[in-house]
Design a protein around this motif. Structure first.
Motif, mmCIF file in Angstrom:
data_model
loop_
_atom_site.group_PDB
_atom_site.id
_atom_site.type_symbol
_atom_site.label_atom_id
_atom_site.label_comp_id
_atom_site.label_asym_id
_atom_site.label_seq_id
_atom_site.Cartn_x
_atom_site.Cartn_y
_atom_site.Cartn_z
ATOM 1 N N GLY A 102 -8.284 -4.292 -11.678
ATOM 2 C CA GLY A 102 -8.643 -5.458 -10.882
ATOM 3 C C GLY A 102 -7.619 -5.823 -9.832
ATOM 4 O O GLY A 102 -7.892 -6.671 -8.975
ATOM 5 N N ARG A 103 -6.439 -5.196 -9.872
ATOM 6 C CA ARG A 103 -5.390 -5.504 -8.882
ATOM 7 C C ARG A 103 -5.051 -4.297 -8.014
ATOM 8 O O ARG A 103 -4.686 -4.450 -6.852
ATOM 9 N N PHE A 104 -5.141 -3.116 -8.583
ATOM 10 C CA PHE A 104 -4.785 -1.880 -7.866
ATOM 11 C C PHE A 104 -6.048 -1.086 -7.563
ATOM 12 O O PHE A 104 -7.031 -1.140 -8.316
ATOM 13 N N ALA A 105 -6.004 -0.329 -6.481
ATOM 14 C CA ALA A 105 -7.120 0.542 -6.122
ATOM 15 C C ALA A 105 -6.580 1.864 -5.602
ATOM 16 O O ALA A 105 -5.744 1.879 -4.691
ATOM 17 N N ILE A 106 -7.063 2.947 -6.172
ATOM 18 C CA ILE A 106 -6.662 4.284 -5.753
ATOM 19 C C ILE A 106 -7.721 4.851 -4.819
ATOM 20 O O ILE A 106 -8.913 4.597 -4.989
ATOM 21 N N SER A 107 -7.279 5.587 -3.827
ATOM 22 C CA SER A 107 -8.222 6.229 -2.916
ATOM 23 C C SER A 107 -7.547 7.447 -2.308
ATOM 24 O O SER A 107 -6.325 7.602 -2.390
ATOM 25 N N SER A 108 -8.357 8.294 -1.716
ATOM 26 C CA SER A 108 -7.795 9.466 -1.051
ATOM 27 C C SER A 108 -8.548 9.730 0.235
ATOM 28 O O SER A 108 -9.733 9.419 0.352
ATOM 29 N N ASP A 109 -7.837 10.255 1.179
ATOM 30 C CA ASP A 109 -8.417 10.688 2.446
ATOM 31 C C ASP A 109 -8.202 12.196 2.505
ATOM 32 O O ASP A 109 -7.086 12.655 2.780
ATOM 33 N N ASN A 110 -9.240 12.942 2.189
ATOM 34 C CA ASN A 110 -9.084 14.387 2.100
ATOM 35 C C ASN A 110 -8.766 15.019 3.448
ATOM 36 O O ASN A 110 -8.039 16.007 3.520
ATOM 37 N N LYS A 162 -6.924 13.765 5.701
ATOM 38 C CA LYS A 162 -5.501 13.543 5.965
ATOM 39 C C LYS A 162 -4.625 14.034 4.813
ATOM 40 O O LYS A 162 -3.407 13.888 4.863
ATOM 41 N N THR A 163 -5.255 14.592 3.789
ATOM 42 C CA THR A 163 -4.575 15.024 2.551
ATOM 43 C C THR A 163 -3.581 13.961 2.100
ATOM 44 O O THR A 163 -2.388 14.229 1.872
ATOM 45 N N THR A 164 -4.103 12.754 1.988
ATOM 46 C CA THR A 164 -3.259 11.613 1.621
ATOM 47 C C THR A 164 -3.895 10.835 0.484
ATOM 48 O O THR A 164 -5.093 10.574 0.493
ATOM 49 N N LEU A 165 -3.061 10.468 -0.477
ATOM 50 C CA LEU A 165 -3.460 9.626 -1.595
ATOM 51 C C LEU A 165 -2.882 8.241 -1.369
ATOM 52 O O LEU A 165 -1.743 8.120 -0.921
ATOM 53 N N TYR A 166 -3.661 7.222 -1.692
ATOM 54 C CA TYR A 166 -3.216 5.844 -1.496
ATOM 55 C C TYR A 166 -3.269 5.077 -2.814
ATOM 56 O O TYR A 166 -4.037 5.401 -3.717
ATOM 57 N N LEU A 167 -2.457 4.041 -2.876
ATOM 58 C CA LEU A 167 -2.549 3.070 -3.959
ATOM 59 C C LEU A 167 -2.376 1.694 -3.344
ATOM 60 O O LEU A 167 -1.278 1.335 -2.918
ATOM 61 N N GLN A 168 -3.468 0.966 -3.261
ATOM 62 C CA GLN A 168 -3.420 -0.414 -2.791
ATOM 63 C C GLN A 168 -3.080 -1.301 -3.976
ATOM 64 O O GLN A 168 -3.783 -1.289 -4.984
ATOM 65 N N MET A 169 -2.007 -2.049 -3.852
ATOM 66 C CA MET A 169 -1.539 -2.892 -4.953
ATOM 67 C C MET A 169 -1.561 -4.339 -4.509
ATOM 68 O O MET A 169 -0.859 -4.716 -3.561
ATOM 69 N N ASN A 170 -2.384 -5.132 -5.153
ATOM 70 C CA ASN A 170 -2.515 -6.549 -4.841
ATOM 71 C C ASN A 170 -2.061 -7.399 -6.010
ATOM 72 O O ASN A 170 -1.971 -6.919 -7.142
ATOM 73 N N ASP A 171 -1.786 -8.658 -5.718
ATOM 74 C CA ASP A 171 -1.379 -9.615 -6.760
ATOM 75 C C ASP A 171 -0.257 -9.021 -7.614
ATOM 76 O O ASP A 171 -0.321 -9.006 -8.848
ATOM 77 N N LEU A 172 0.766 -8.556 -6.957
ATOM 78 C CA LEU A 172 1.859 -7.885 -7.655
ATOM 79 C C LEU A 172 2.641 -8.856 -8.529
ATOM 80 O O LEU A 172 2.787 -10.043 -8.202
ATOM 81 N N ARG A 197 0.850 -1.189 0.000
ATOM 82 C CA ARG A 197 0.000 0.000 0.000
ATOM 83 C C ARG A 197 0.883 1.235 0.000
ATOM 84 O O ARG A 197 1.624 1.465 0.966
ATOM 85 N N LEU A 198 0.806 1.982 -1.067
ATOM 86 C CA LEU A 198 1.573 3.214 -1.170
ATOM 87 C C LEU A 198 0.760 4.379 -0.623
ATOM 88 O O LEU A 198 -0.462 4.415 -0.779
ATOM 89 N N SER A 199 1.446 5.320 -0.005
ATOM 90 C CA SER A 199 0.816 6.530 0.503
ATOM 91 C C SER A 199 1.538 7.744 -0.065
ATOM 92 O O SER A 199 2.742 7.697 -0.321
ATOM 93 N N CYS A 200 0.798 8.804 -0.235
ATOM 94 C CA CYS A 200 1.375 10.076 -0.681
ATOM 95 C C CYS A 200 0.738 11.176 0.154
ATOM 96 O O CYS A 200 -0.447 11.480 -0.021
ATOM 97 N N VAL A 201 1.505 11.714 1.059
ATOM 98 C CA VAL A 201 1.011 12.786 1.923
ATOM 99 C C VAL A 201 1.353 14.116 1.274
ATOM 100 O O VAL A 201 2.512 14.360 0.919
ATOM 101 N N VAL A 202 0.346 14.955 1.117
ATOM 102 C CA VAL A 202 0.574 16.234 0.450
ATOM 103 C C VAL A 202 0.377 17.386 1.425
ATOM 104 O O VAL A 202 -0.371 17.273 2.391
#
Length: 130
Positions: A66-74, A76-86, A19-24
């Motif tokens: 079908g493997r990755f999912a992008i989401s954001s938590d406004n 927390k001003t954070t963007l996520y990338l959940q990466m499965n079945d890499l 799970r990648l995070s990007c804090v802005v």
């Protein structure tokens, strides 16, 4: 100061998850369309996924659907990338990017316009072992 700080990369085996995070900070998160790009060794930077703020619509490259999912938590001003079945071909440096216009252009997530996107993080490396 404007900052986009990615984290969460690392070494994982094929089939694993990260799970990648990007804090802005330093700009109004909600005003910008946001995206994840990646650049493998010797490859052009490519769009992986983006989130268009008008409706919070996600888009994905065919290679990650079908493997990755992008989401954001406004909050927390954070963007996520959940990466499965890499897979080994997912190995790359992953970058988050923000732009008011180009990411939402008809050009998929600003894919071929990546050099002109307004804001970039420093990247986080992902290595998927066979």
């Amino acid at each position: 100061d404007v900052q986009l700080v990615e984290s969460g990369g690392g070494l994982v085996q094929t089939g694993g998850s990260l799970r990648l995070s990007c804090v802005v900070s330093g700009f109004t998160f909600d005003d910008y369309n946001i995206a994840w790009f990646r650049q493998g060794l010797g490859n052009e930077r490519e769009a992986v996924s983006c989130l268009i703020r008008a409706g919070d619509i996600p888009y994905y490259a065919d290679s990650v659907k079908g493997r990755f999912a992008i989401s954001s938590d406004n909050a927390k001003t954070t963007l996520y990338l959940q990466m499965n079945d890499l897979k080994p071909e997912d190995s790359a440096v992953y970058y988050c990017a923000a732009d008011k216009i180009l990411i939402a252009s008809t050009n998929y997530c600003g894919h071929s316009l990546w050099r002109y996107l307004e804001l970039w993080g420093q990247g986080t490396p992902v290595t998927v072992s066979p």
